[in-house]
Design an enzyme around this catalytic site. Structure first.
Site, PDB file in Angstrom:
ATOM      1  N   CYS A  90      13.299  11.011   7.397  1.00  0.00           N
ATOM      2  CA  CYS A  90      13.375  10.571   8.795  1.00  0.00           C
ATOM      3  C   CYS A  90      14.787  10.666   9.340  1.00  0.00           C
ATOM      4  O   CYS A  90      14.991  10.538  10.550  1.00  0.00           O
ATOM      5  CB  CYS A  90      12.858   9.155   8.931  1.00  0.00           C
ATOM      6  SG  CYS A  90      13.753   7.988   7.928  1.00  0.00           S
ATOM      7  N   LYS A 117       0.852  -1.180   0.000  1.00  0.00           N
ATOM      8  CA  LYS A 117       0.000   0.000   0.000  1.00  0.00           C
ATOM      9  C   LYS A 117       0.889   1.230   0.000  1.00  0.00           C
ATOM     10  O   LYS A 117       1.587   1.514   0.971  1.00  0.00           O
ATOM     11  CB  LYS A 117      -0.927   0.052   1.218  1.00  0.00           C
ATOM     12  CG  LYS A 117      -1.984   1.146   1.077  1.00  0.00           C
ATOM     13  CD  LYS A 117      -2.568   1.576   2.403  1.00  0.00           C
ATOM     14  CE  LYS A 117      -1.664   2.513   3.103  1.00  0.00           C
ATOM     15  NZ  LYS A 117      -1.517   3.809   2.368  1.00  0.00           N
ATOM     16  N   GLU A 127       9.938  15.748  15.845  1.00  0.00           N
ATOM     17  CA  GLU A 127      10.331  15.719  14.440  1.00  0.00           C
ATOM     18  C   GLU A 127       9.678  16.897  13.705  1.00  0.00           C
ATOM     19  O   GLU A 127       8.468  17.020  13.662  1.00  0.00           O
ATOM     20  CB  GLU A 127       9.872  14.400  13.838  1.00  0.00           C
ATOM     21  CG  GLU A 127      10.493  14.043  12.520  1.00  0.00           C
ATOM     22  CD  GLU A 127      10.111  12.643  12.069  1.00  0.00           C
ATOM     23  OE1 GLU A 127       8.963  12.220  12.324  1.00  0.00           O
ATOM     24  OE2 GLU A 127      10.957  11.969  11.463  1.00  0.00           O
ATOM     25  N   GLU A 130      10.301   1.246  10.303  1.00  0.00           N
ATOM     26  CA  GLU A 130      11.226   2.372  10.124  1.00  0.00           C
ATOM     27  C   GLU A 130      10.425   3.627  10.430  1.00  0.00           C
ATOM     28  O   GLU A 130       9.597   4.043   9.620  1.00  0.00           O
ATOM     29  CB  GLU A 130      11.747   2.404   8.682  1.00  0.00           C
ATOM     30  CG  GLU A 130      12.516   1.175   8.261  1.00  0.00           C
ATOM     31  CD  GLU A 130      13.847   1.030   8.988  1.00  0.00           C
ATOM     32  OE1 GLU A 130      14.420  -0.050   8.964  1.00  0.00           O
ATOM     33  OE2 GLU A 130      14.305   2.026   9.598  1.00  0.00           O
TER      34      GLU A 130
HETATM   35  N1  NAI Z   1      10.134   7.678   9.161  1.00  0.00           N
HETATM   36  C1  NAI Z   1       9.832   8.133   7.974  1.00  0.00           C
HETATM   37  O1  NAI Z   1      10.500   7.874   6.988  1.00  0.00           O
HETATM   38  C2  NAI Z   1       8.626   8.955   7.814  1.00  0.00           C
HETATM   39  C3  NAI Z   1       8.107   9.638   8.889  1.00  0.00           C
HETATM   40  N2  NAI Z   1       6.989  10.383   8.736  1.00  0.00           N
HETATM   41  C4  NAI Z   1       6.448  11.110   9.877  1.00  0.00           C
HETATM   42  O2  NAI Z   1       5.043  10.899   9.932  1.00  0.00           O
HETATM   43  C5  NAI Z   1       4.378  12.156   9.905  1.00  0.00           C
HETATM   44  C6  NAI Z   1       3.070  12.019   9.191  1.00  0.00           C
HETATM   45  O3  NAI Z   1       3.356  11.730   7.815  1.00  0.00           O
HETATM   46  P1  NAI Z   1       2.456  10.702   7.102  1.00  0.00           P
HETATM   47  O4  NAI Z   1       2.800  10.448   5.691  1.00  0.00           O
HETATM   48  O5  NAI Z   1       1.030  11.106   7.392  1.00  0.00           O
HETATM   49  O6  NAI Z   1       2.882   9.395   7.836  1.00  0.00           O
HETATM   50  P2  NAI Z   1       1.915   8.238   8.250  1.00  0.00           P
HETATM   51  O7  NAI Z   1       2.662   7.390   9.180  1.00  0.00           O
HETATM   52  O8  NAI Z   1       0.586   8.756   8.650  1.00  0.00           O
HETATM   53  O9  NAI Z   1       1.695   7.427   6.846  1.00  0.00           O
HETATM   54  C7  NAI Z   1       2.647   6.533   6.378  1.00  0.00           C
HETATM   55  C8  NAI Z   1       1.901   5.414   5.647  1.00  0.00           C
HETATM   56  O10 NAI Z   1       1.051   4.764   6.567  1.00  0.00           O
HETATM   57  C9  NAI Z   1      -0.284   4.740   6.071  1.00  0.00           C
HETATM   58  N3  NAI Z   1      -1.199   4.721   7.195  1.00  0.00           N
HETATM   59  C10 NAI Z   1      -1.573   5.757   7.985  1.00  0.00           C
HETATM   60  N4  NAI Z   1      -2.420   5.324   8.951  1.00  0.00           N
HETATM   61  C11 NAI Z   1      -2.586   3.977   8.749  1.00  0.00           C
HETATM   62  C12 NAI Z   1      -3.341   2.932   9.389  1.00  0.00           C
HETATM   63  N5  NAI Z   1      -4.090   3.196  10.457  1.00  0.00           N
HETATM   64  N6  NAI Z   1      -3.256   1.666   8.905  1.00  0.00           N
HETATM   65  C13 NAI Z   1      -2.489   1.399   7.829  1.00  0.00           C
HETATM   66  N7  NAI Z   1      -1.756   2.323   7.170  1.00  0.00           N
HETATM   67  C14 NAI Z   1      -1.813   3.601   7.634  1.00  0.00           C
HETATM   68  C15 NAI Z   1      -0.367   5.962   5.188  1.00  0.00           C
HETATM   69  O11 NAI Z   1      -1.425   5.837   4.271  1.00  0.00           O
HETATM   70  C16 NAI Z   1       0.994   5.906   4.517  1.00  0.00           C
HETATM   71  O12 NAI Z   1       0.969   4.956   3.479  1.00  0.00           O
HETATM   72  C17 NAI Z   1       5.348  13.081   9.195  1.00  0.00           C
HETATM   73  O13 NAI Z   1       5.081  14.423   9.516  1.00  0.00           O
HETATM   74  C18 NAI Z   1       6.660  12.592   9.746  1.00  0.00           C
HETATM   75  O14 NAI Z   1       6.854  13.161  11.027  1.00  0.00           O
HETATM   76  C19 NAI Z   1       6.303  10.431   7.555  1.00  0.00           C
HETATM   77  C20 NAI Z   1       6.827   9.776   6.447  1.00  0.00           C
HETATM   78  C21 NAI Z   1       8.056   9.014   6.494  1.00  0.00           C
HETATM   79  O1  LIG Z   2      12.112   7.475   5.233  1.00  0.00           O
HETATM   80  C1  LIG Z   2      13.096   8.155   5.001  1.00  0.00           C
HETATM   81  O2  LIG Z   2      13.206   9.325   5.295  1.00  0.00           O
HETATM   82  C2  LIG Z   2      14.218   7.454   4.267  1.00  0.00           C
HETATM   83  O3  LIG Z   2      14.384   6.186   4.860  1.00  0.00           O
HETATM   84  C3  LIG Z   2      15.495   8.211   4.341  1.00  0.00           C
HETATM   85  S1  LIG Z   2      16.645   7.562   3.229  1.00  0.00           S
HETATM   86  O4  LIG Z   2      16.740   6.111   3.405  1.00  0.00           O
HETATM   87  O5  LIG Z   2      16.138   7.864   1.876  1.00  0.00           O
HETATM   88  O6  LIG Z   2      17.877   8.256   3.549  1.00  0.00           O
END
Ligand code: NAI
Ligand SMILES: O=C(O)[C@H](O)CS(=O)(=O)O
Length: 474
Positions: A280, A171, A378, A246
């Site tokens: 991240c 997804k 963050e 992650e």
């Molecule tokens: N660690 C990382 O690489 C990332 C961290 N983030 C953090 O998350 C915050 C919110 O960004 P979002 O894109 O909204 O992240 P999110 O964690 O809400 O979404 C990430 C994925 O999870 C899915 N998702 C959300 N709720 C779900 C549920 N209950 N069940 C199954 N799938 C679900 C979303 O549709 C998307 O595909 C950002 O502001 C940032 O702080 C966001 C993106 C990447």
């Molecule tokens: O989710 C992210 O922000 C990525 O894992 C960072 S990276 O792997 O593209 O550096």
């Protein structure tokens, strides 16, 4: 661009149930995509479950060949994929094409790793026994991926899964489905059999809950917020699924007095402003030793002043728009909190709208203190708060004082100090004189609330394997 869902080798989706994909640089709708839910999630699992026996029955060489073909097709189409990514996610085209190369690096790495899934023989404690250890694929894998790396976060999961002999239901984020569907189209073109790779998007909770409740799904792999990661981890417990998470990060960037300041500034620009700060592992807080604070801050401010913000399809743009209005609001809230607590904006500090797109200027806050939101939560945007410190011991304690443990950075030309500090930092990834550590061959992942498991390198395929031993009476 593909706008339907890819399930069991077929493109499907109801015309009446679609959602819009919006270009964050213009706020214009670029496509209407099928809005998948519980039914499509269940169909995808059925397809992956049915295909598992066939796919895991191929030899490692055969699976490797399919991955190699997929890699070749992605390479041939990387400019087109990059343009799709920029239009739906906003990052500058050069950065988007770079991500496609990074994403493809996982496919080429795991095309080879597939052939190196070794077992063991263990000396038995009885003469009439032999002990053999095998590694076998876990089964159907569900991958849930974020919008910030629309290609790499998919291939970093799916490439090792397929290499190990697993099948996958994916997804993508609803903000960036087009890149995911393009990767599915190329997987189909590569001859990867129906049901092995299934890509849907749409209603997150409906899809996620369907996969969590289905005991045929043996693993959840997720990249995204810590909040959602915790929800998925709880849900996975119902059927004891393997989990890889992650999650969020809050990277400290430490500049010691014996650092090469030009190198530190160059690497901080990359670490802080890559993807407009929406990664991240972006630096979230900068700690500079007091004796060099003024010299470093001047150099960093001069470098930030050179950065160009705009539509990622334009030439020489360094920062694109933020993904949505909520992202702008979060960054603004961190800035307002910092200035209310005594921080000063030395450059930037403003959001602005250009041709409908929402942008935030690359920003430096000086005089940052550890009680500020940006020093604890963050930010996920282009704001660099700078705090000073006196001693090595002090900065290690402050850097580790976080629930996050994903990435950290330390700059010093003293090798002893660099080793001491990097070993003391409680983070899964430490860049020493390096602000951009991410490569396919290294085990990416976090400690504490930044996640579980590793992606990339030989560690990354272990997440998709079960270890079995056979005790043979002879
Ligand atoms: N660690 C990382 O690489 C990332 C961290 N983030 C953090 O998350 C915050 C919110 O960004 P979002 O894109 O909204 O992240 P999110 O964690 O809400 O979404 C990430 C994925 O999870 C899915 N998702 C959300 N709720 C779900 C549920 N209950 N069940 C199954 N799938 C679900 C979303 O549709 C998307 O595909 C950002 O502001 C940032 O702080 C966001 C993106 C990447
Ligand atoms: O989710 C992210 O922000 C990525 O894992 C960072 S990276 O792997 O593209 O550096």
């Amino acid at each position: 661009m593909r706008k339907k869902l890819y399930i069991n080798g077929k493109w499907q989706g109801e015309e009446h149930d679609q959602f819009d994909v919006v270009n964050p640089a213009t706020k214009q709708v670029i496509a209407a995509v099928s809005n998948g839910g519980k039914n499509e999630a269940e169909q995808a699992v059925e397809a992956a479950h049915t295909a598992f026996e066939m796919w895991s029955g191929f030899t490692a060489q055969e699976r490797s060949g399919f991955l190699a073909k997929w890699h070749q097709l992605i390479e041939e189409n990387k400019e087109e994929i990059g343009k799709i990514m920029t239009m739906e996610q906003g990052k500058p085209l050069k950065e988007a094409i770079g991500e496609v190369g990074y994403a493809n690096g996982f496919i080429s790495w795991y095309a080879e790793e597939a052939k190196r899934i070794y077992g063991d023989t263990i000396p038995a404690s009885q003469t009439n026994k032999r002990i053999f250890v095998q590694k076998q694929p876990v089964g159907v894998v569900s991958a849930i991926t974020p919008w910030n790396f629309p290609a790499a976060m998919i291939t970093r999961k799916v490439a090792p899964a397929l290499a190990a002999g697993c099948t996958a239901v994916i997804k993508s984020a609803e903000e960036t489905p087009l890149t995911a569907l393009k990767l599915a189209e190329l997987a189909e073109e590569a001859g990867i059999p129906a049901g092995v790779v299934n890509v849907i998007t749409g209603k997150p909770k409906e899809i996620g809950d369907a996969w969590l409740q289905d005991d045929r799904v043996r693993k959840i792999t997720f990249t995204g917020s810590t909040e959602v990661g915790k929800q998925l981890m709880k849900g996975a417990a119902e059927t004891v699924k393997k989990v890889s998470l992650e999650l969020g990060g809050h990277a400290p960037f430490i500049v010691m007095e014996d650092a090469d300041l030009d190198k530190a500034v160059e690497q901080l620009i990359g670490s802080k402003f890559r993807n407009s700060g929406q990664t991240c592992i972006c630096t979230n807080r900068v700690y500079v030793q007091a004796t060099i604070l003024e010299a470093f801050s001047e150099k960093f401010k001069a470098a930030v002043a050179e950065l160009k913000t705009g539509n990622g399809l334009e030439e020489n743009v360094d920062l694109g728009p933020l993904i949505n209005d909520q992202a702008i609001e979060k960054v603004q809230s961190h800035l307002d909190d910092a200035t209310a607590k005594g921080g000063e904006v030395s450059i930037g500090g403003n959001s602005f709208v250009k041709n409908g797109g929402q942008y935030f200027e690359p920003t430096i806050i000086t005089g940052a203190t550890d009680d500020m939101l940006c020093m604890n939560e963050e930010t996920f945007g282009p704001v660099a708060p700078i705090a000073s410190f006196e001693t090595e011991e002090e900065v290690i304690q402050r850097a580790n004082n976080s629930p996050y443990g994903l990435a950290a950075y330390v700059f010093s030309e003293n090798i002893g100090r660099a080793v001491r500090v990097s070993e003391a930092l409680e983070y899964g990834i430490v860049g020493v004189n390096d602000g951009l550590p991410s490569v396919p061959q290294a085990p990416f992942g976090g400690m504490k609330e930044s996640g579980i498991g590793r992606e990339g390198g030989h560690h990354g395929i272990e997440e998709y394997l079960e270890v079995k031993y056979i005790s043979l009476g002879v």
